[in-house]
Design an enzyme around this catalytic site. Structure first.
Site, mmCIF file in Angstrom:
data_model
loop_
_atom_site.group_PDB
_atom_site.id
_atom_site.type_symbol
_atom_site.label_atom_id
_atom_site.label_comp_id
_atom_site.label_asym_id
_atom_site.label_seq_id
_atom_site.Cartn_x
_atom_site.Cartn_y
_atom_site.Cartn_z
ATOM 1 N N ASN A 106 0.828 -1.208 0.000
ATOM 2 C CA ASN A 106 0.000 0.000 0.000
ATOM 3 C C ASN A 106 0.862 1.258 0.000
ATOM 4 O O ASN A 106 1.986 1.263 0.516
ATOM 5 C CB ASN A 106 -0.932 -0.003 1.211
ATOM 6 C CG ASN A 106 -1.922 -1.146 1.145
ATOM 7 O OD1 ASN A 106 -2.122 -1.719 0.062
ATOM 8 N ND2 ASN A 106 -2.519 -1.491 2.256
ATOM 9 N N ASP A 108 -0.526 4.198 1.146
ATOM 10 C CA ASP A 108 -1.336 5.164 1.903
ATOM 11 C C ASP A 108 -0.740 5.609 3.230
ATOM 12 O O ASP A 108 -1.264 6.522 3.873
ATOM 13 C CB ASP A 108 -2.742 4.591 2.129
ATOM 14 C CG ASP A 108 -2.722 3.192 2.760
ATOM 15 O OD1 ASP A 108 -1.842 2.917 3.591
ATOM 16 O OD2 ASP A 108 -3.602 2.374 2.414
ATOM 17 N N HIS A 123 5.767 -0.491 -2.712
ATOM 18 C CA HIS A 123 5.291 0.340 -3.827
ATOM 19 C C HIS A 123 5.353 1.829 -3.517
ATOM 20 O O HIS A 123 4.716 2.634 -4.194
ATOM 21 C CB HIS A 123 3.863 -0.083 -4.222
ATOM 22 C CG HIS A 123 3.811 -1.474 -4.795
ATOM 23 N ND1 HIS A 123 2.665 -2.213 -4.880
ATOM 24 C CD2 HIS A 123 4.792 -2.250 -5.318
ATOM 25 C CE1 HIS A 123 2.941 -3.398 -5.437
ATOM 26 N NE2 HIS A 123 4.227 -3.441 -5.702
ATOM 27 N N GLY A 212 -5.322 -9.094 3.200
ATOM 28 C CA GLY A 212 -5.959 -8.226 2.218
ATOM 29 C C GLY A 212 -5.185 -8.038 0.932
ATOM 30 O O GLY A 212 -5.107 -6.931 0.418
ATOM 31 N N SER A 214 -4.580 -9.845 -3.070
ATOM 32 C CA SER A 214 -4.890 -10.908 -4.014
ATOM 33 C C SER A 214 -3.620 -11.686 -4.376
ATOM 34 O O SER A 214 -3.696 -12.758 -4.964
ATOM 35 C CB SER A 214 -5.515 -10.315 -5.280
ATOM 36 O OG SER A 214 -4.639 -9.355 -5.842
#
Ligand code: NAD
Ligand code: ZN
Length: 284
Positions: A106, A108, A123, A212, A214
């Site tokens: 994430n 965020d 990332h 959480g 995939s």
């Protein structure tokens, strides 16, 4: 629920070295849509078109209003998001010495906002800039980002969009070079230091909490596979079946935020029926 809580507690207690690997799903309950969910900005703006440099450049030239809509949508969502119980439990486990690191896909910053310190961002982070000349990384203050959001909302043409992009990506404080958001787009390499540390952590851990994700976005998705190859057990918390469910020692098919909210509340009075009758464990 109780069975899942005690099963996870037992696995954590038995593990000498635990790390977490998280994806967009852990932030879903903080209001940030996942890529593959049914709702949210990604359905309107396919990541395949807007998630890479070429796509973004074409959108800037030919669809500036749409690009401004995407950018303001993302920025608005990220600015409003707050950590949920999943982020908070991971931070607490680290503080208690039961979790060594969080490896996240994430961008965020919610793990750090919850108090996690050992966070490896594969990332990058949307609230950080990277100098394209000297590589220096700089945090973006939230207040300034709110200001850019105002400009972005008004950006209906290329000139205004460029203005808001320049407002966000201030020149480097060291060398004066151009900066860009420090996030990894499709087709770009992962930051080597973070990726190497993550591979090390994955090889060393005995238990990995896979939360959480995939687990189909490579090379990040190598991380849980490296853990498995090193003999670690996986606990997957994800309401859907994922690429890793069949290899998980324990699958908790619940939204991570609401599951860990129960963890924060502490144990309820045990009901009838033991964990073994409810849970499906796999492997040794
Ligand atoms: P993904 O969208 O491919 O998969 C999300 C997974 O989360 C799915 O398996 C889904 O079933 C699960 N999920 C949905 N709601 C959940 C919940 N409440 N609790 C637990 N699981 C839930 O996401 P990904 O695997 O992280 O890969 C997508 C890429 O997109 C990543 O590389 C990431 O960098 C980027 N991304 C990041 C954010 C963010 O920073 N919050 C948001 C969207 C996408
Ligand atoms: Zn610089």
């Amino acid at each position: 629920m109780e069975e899942y809580l005690s099963a996870l507690g037992g696995l954590l207690d038995a593990s000498p070295y635990t790390v977490a690997f998280t994806g967009a799903g852990v932030s879903a309950e903080s209001g940030i849509p996942t890529f593959r969910g049914d709702e949210g900005i990604w359905k309107e703006y396919p990541p395949a078109l807007y998630g890479n440099l070429l796509g973004l450049a074409l959108a800037f030239l030919f669809r500036p209003r749409r690009l401004a809509g995407l950018a303001s949508g993302i920025l608005d969502t990220l600015l409003r998001a707050r950590p949920n119980p999943c982020h908070r439990v991971l931070a607490r486990l680290e503080e208690e010495g039961r979790l060594r690191a969080v490896i996240t896909q994430n961008i965020d910053g919610l793990h750090q906002a919850a108090g996690s310190r050992q966070v490896l961002e594969l990332h990058g982070n949307a609230f950080r800039l990277r100098c394209v000349r000297c590589g220096r990384r700089t945090e973006v203050e939230r207040e300034r980002a709110w200001g850019v959001l105002e400009t972005l909302r008004e950006a209906g043409n290329r000139r205004r969009l460029l203005k808001s992009m320049r407002e966000y990506t201030l020149p480097c404080g060291s060398c004066g070079g151009r900066t860009r958001p420090d996030v990894v787009l499709f087709g770009e390499g992962l930051p080597p230091a973070e990726f190497n540390r993550s591979l090390e952590e994955a090889g060393r851990c005995r238990l990995m909490l896979v939360l959480g994700t995939s687990a189909v976005v490579y090379p990040a998705a190598m991380i849980p596979r490296v853990a498995l190859e090193g003999g670690a057990r996986l606990v997957v918390v994800d309401p859907s079946r994922t690429a890793l469910t069949s290899q998980a020692h324990l699958h908790i098919p619940l939204p991570a935020g609401s599951f860990f909210a129960h963890w924060l509340r502490g144990p309820d009075t045990p009901g009838p029926g033991g964990a073994e009758t409810q849970l499906q464990f796999k492997g040794p």
